[in-house]
Design a protein around this motif. Structure first.
Motif, PDB file in Angstrom:
ATOM      1  N   VAL A  49      93.300  82.682   8.379  1.00  0.00           N
ATOM      2  CA  VAL A  49      92.838  81.406   7.813  1.00  0.00           C
ATOM      3  C   VAL A  49      91.683  81.736   6.876  1.00  0.00           C
ATOM      4  O   VAL A  49      90.635  82.213   7.310  1.00  0.00           O
ATOM      5  CB  VAL A  49      92.380  80.431   8.911  1.00  0.00           C
ATOM      6  N   MET A  50      91.885  81.481   5.600  1.00  0.00           N
ATOM      7  CA  MET A  50      90.908  81.934   4.610  1.00  0.00           C
ATOM      8  C   MET A  50      89.883  80.875   4.233  1.00  0.00           C
ATOM      9  O   MET A  50      88.787  81.203   3.808  1.00  0.00           O
ATOM     10  CB  MET A  50      91.628  82.415   3.337  1.00  0.00           C
ATOM     11  N   ALA A  51      90.240  79.600   4.334  1.00  0.00           N
ATOM     12  CA  ALA A  51      89.311  78.537   3.940  1.00  0.00           C
ATOM     13  C   ALA A  51      89.985  77.194   4.170  1.00  0.00           C
ATOM     14  O   ALA A  51      91.202  77.122   4.344  1.00  0.00           O
ATOM     15  CB  ALA A  51      88.933  78.660   2.454  1.00  0.00           C
ATOM     16  N   ARG A  52      89.183  76.129   4.193  1.00  0.00           N
ATOM     17  CA  ARG A  52      89.769  74.809   4.058  1.00  0.00           C
ATOM     18  C   ARG A  52      90.386  74.744   2.666  1.00  0.00           C
ATOM     19  O   ARG A  52      89.912  75.401   1.737  1.00  0.00           O
ATOM     20  CB  ARG A  52      88.691  73.715   4.198  1.00  0.00           C
ATOM     21  N   THR A  53      91.449  73.968   2.515  1.00  0.00           N
ATOM     22  CA  THR A  53      92.098  73.931   1.201  1.00  0.00           C
ATOM     23  C   THR A  53      91.150  73.451   0.108  1.00  0.00           C
ATOM     24  O   THR A  53      91.265  73.855  -1.033  1.00  0.00           O
ATOM     25  CB  THR A  53      93.355  73.035   1.235  1.00  0.00           C
ATOM     26  N   ASP A  54      90.163  72.625   0.483  1.00  0.00           N
ATOM     27  CA  ASP A  54      89.214  72.189  -0.551  1.00  0.00           C
ATOM     28  C   ASP A  54      88.114  73.219  -0.787  1.00  0.00           C
ATOM     29  O   ASP A  54      87.230  73.013  -1.606  1.00  0.00           O
ATOM     30  CB  ASP A  54      88.621  70.798  -0.239  1.00  0.00           C
ATOM     31  N   ASP A  55      88.141  74.356  -0.045  1.00  0.00           N
ATOM     32  CA  ASP A  55      87.216  75.455  -0.310  1.00  0.00           C
ATOM     33  C   ASP A  55      87.869  76.577  -1.120  1.00  0.00           C
ATOM     34  O   ASP A  55      87.232  77.575  -1.426  1.00  0.00           O
ATOM     35  CB  ASP A  55      86.673  76.050   1.002  1.00  0.00           C
ATOM     36  N   ILE A  56      89.164  76.435  -1.430  1.00  0.00           N
ATOM     37  CA  ILE A  56      89.808  77.382  -2.344  1.00  0.00           C
ATOM     38  C   ILE A  56      89.322  77.042  -3.747  1.00  0.00           C
ATOM     39  O   ILE A  56      89.385  75.892  -4.178  1.00  0.00           O
ATOM     40  CB  ILE A  56      91.348  77.250  -2.274  1.00  0.00           C
TER      41      ILE A  56
END
Length: 635
Positions: free
Chosen positions: A496-503
């Motif tokens: 899990v790399m980030a919340r989608t709004d943190d991409i």
């Protein structure tokens, strides 16, 4: 031992109903379920329809009846007050029954809502279980939450009563809760009929005549009268609680948890995932206002017949970076579950781990981390200092229990740094692109869960089926949207790399802030870090690194920042356009340990922002604003 994970997971995939029917055998039902899963009920289906049960009965009464009456059930350890209170299962039942009798006398019964606005004291656990005993639906709100936020939840849940306390304790301050509660009731259109208030000796409060009830007096009267309240049978599909989580519209989302599926999944997880035997001491260093506090301070350990630790304190400053080790030694804790931010704070204050050997940790065998992404450097530090497996796992308020794990009870799988493990039974994880198509392994995309969701997951939102659909199900039909971005590798491990709004989108390249944070954390002087994307006229967005240094670092800040930039550019490449690192004193976090990246991004981009309701210390945002302004950012 060789792991049984693949065999067990394949068994679930082959016959989901048989798998969960077997797990349900560990729960005491008043009447049996008609079927394991009804795909035609509710929004996407319901678990164990037709059954009646009671969560308090399974967590308390059955253990008293089956030989655990004199075993410790609950240890309340307040590092701030310097007190320890313990309760056996028999004593726990006595407290819960007395409070349930007080509530019943006030007309609270099956289906009524009760808001619990409490600090981390034993009475918060009693209140949750007393609600469950009566079939009432509890909604726990972080103690000390702002009055307006509490009012919003009162308005949505429409509780018959609120159970609260006079104050909460922080390391250097006492927070008066009663004025906040009174203001919230004043602001809300819905008015609770009763408030049951625990008067704490650190700060007593004034009581409102005709509405407020003194908790201790009322409970003492019920005990003296020998009051008895039986557990009320409820449907498996009836709500146990509503827990509000932040919503993108500003209106919090009321996540519903049912009784039956929740018990089955949590009981199954305690041994199979966490490797805990009944009778052992388990400690989740969380808050009851957060889902971890619901699932793994209160319900799962008690359903499993364990001793659970409830801790009022912080990982550092109550009094020092050795407080966790003191609790583990004093209470014989075998496993600790906490947020990675807690360990980053400990590492920052005690980088060499000098407090660890001062305590006897011989009974301690596993550390579990979840709530924030566990960076490899923090995991390695904990492994080296503690000499036990450090298990990262991943889940959400909405799921109520882990989605991915490295299951200790089934036998540990090889550890992969940066991954919270593999899917647990019930979860079929897919990675989709924005168009809804599956992407190859190793490709970053949207992490989604194939429907139906397993037991313990939310069946819907409180009074908001349409909103549930819009928030979670509409974007990728047939799947639940986690709003996380990640990668599946060829071995089935999720990253899990980030919340989608943190991409962030840098000149057309989708980049993970989590990957950059992972590299920054490797710098030997960095204790904690966060990366946010800030607006850039040329590239759309560019990354900004914020770092907190280890205690005692005296090197030149500009040199450290320059080294950190070089590290990221070397590992991720020039495509990241990583050119700026700012050293700050502290990262802003929620009380559950999540870093408030979105708020920092708004400050850096000079956008309007409002104080997050769950922030641990609002003064941190002023510190960050000043640090950014000094570098010409956000001005």
């Amino acid at each position: 031992m060789a792991s049984r994970y693949h065999q067990v997971y394949a068994g679930w995939k082959r016959d989901s109903d048989a798998f969960w029917a077997e797990a349900a055998g560990d729960i005491d039902w008043f009447t049996p379920f008609d079927k394991v899963f009804d795909a035609d009920a509710g929004v996407y289906g319901r678990w164990f329809p037709g059954a009646t049960c009671n969560t308090c009965y399974n967590a308390v009464d059955r253990h008293v009846a089956s030989g655990r009456a004199d075993q410790l059930a609950l240890i309340h350890d307040s590092a701030i007050a310097g007190t320890v209170r313990t309760f056996t299962y028999a004593e726990l039942k006595r407290e819960v029954v007395a409070l349930a009798s007080v509530m019943k006398n006030q007309g609270i019964g099956k289906g009524d809502r009760v808001i619990i606005y409490m600090p981390m004291i034993a009475e918060a656990t009693f209140a949750m279980l007393a609600c469950a005993r009566l079939g009432a639906i509890h909604s726990v709100v972080f103690g000390g939450f702002a009055a307006r936020e509490l009012a919003t939840r009162i308005e949505d849940a429409q509780p018959k009563a609120v159970i609260s306390a006079s104050c909460g304790l922080e390391p250097n301050r006492t927070i008066a809760y009663k004025p906040l509660l009174d203001e919230a009731i004043e602001l809300a259109r819905h008015k609770p009929e009763r408030c049951i208030v625990v008067q704490r000796e650190q700060l007593a409060c004034d009581m409102t005549e005709g509405r407020d009830i003194d908790y201790a007096d009322a409970v003492a009267r019920e005990k003296a009268a020998g009051a008895n309240v039986d557990c009320v049978p409820v449907a498996s599909t009836d709500p146990l609680y509503v827990l509000y989580t932040s919503g993108t519209t500003g209106q919090p989302k009321g996540v519903i948890r049912d009784n039956g599926g929740h018990m089955v999944r949590l009981k199954w997880s305690m041994y199979n995932e966490f490797g805990i035997e009944p009778g052992e001491v388990f400690w989740a260093a969380s808050d009851v206002g957060w889902v971890v506090g619901h699932s793994y301070i209160v319900y799962a350990p008690l359903l499993h017949g364990c001793t659970t630790v409830m801790f009022e304190g912080k990982p550092v400053g109550t009094p020092d970076a050795g407080t966790f080790w003191r609790v583990i030694e004093q209470h014989g804790v075998v496993a600790l579950f906490t947020a990675p931010t807690a360990f980053r704070a400990i590492k920052g204050q005690d980088p060499k781990g000098e407090f660890v050997p001062k305590y006897d940790l011989s009974k301690f065998r596993t550390l579990f981390l979840a709530g924030e992404r566990a960076d490899p450097e923090t995991i390695k530090w904990a492994e080296q200092r503690l000499g036990v497996p450090v298990i990262d796992h991943w889940w959400q308020t909405e799921t109520g229990a882990p989605i991915t794990h490295n299951p200790v009870g089934l036998g540990l799988l090889p550890l992969k740094y940066g991954s919270p493990g593999v899917p647990m039974p019930g979860y079929d994880i897919r990675i989709l692109n924005d168009a809804g198509h599956e992407v190859p392994n190793g490709t970053l995309g949207n992490v989604v869960l194939k429907l139906p969701l397993p037991p313990a997951c939310l069946p819907t939102l409180w009074n908001a089926d349409k909103r549930f659909h819009q928030a979670y199900l509409d974007e990728f039909p047939g799947y639940y949207k986690t709003a996380d971005a990640g990668i599946l590798d060829d071995d089935g491990y999720l990253f899990v790399m980030a919340r989608t709004d943190d991409i962030i989108n840098v000149a057309g390249h989708r980049l993970s802030t989590g990957a950059m944070e992972e590299v920054l954390a490797e710098h030997p002087d960095v204790a904690e870090c966060a990366v946010i994307g800030i607006a850039d006229a040329m590239k759309g967005q560019t990354p900004l690194g914020l770092v907190v240094l280890n205690a005692g670092v005296t090197r030149d800040l500009a040199a450290i920042e320059k080294e950190a930039i070089a590290l990221v550019r070397d590992r991720i490449g020039p495509v990241a356009a990583f050119k700026t690192v700012v050293t700050i004193k502290r990262l802003p976090k929620t009380r559950s340990g999540k870093v408030l990246r979105g708020t920092m991004q708004k400050i850096a981009d000079k956008e309007e922002w409002k104080m997050p309701a769950t922030i641990d210390d609002p003064a941190i945002l002023d510190e960050i604003t000043e640090a950014l302004k000094a570098r010409g950012i956000g001005v």
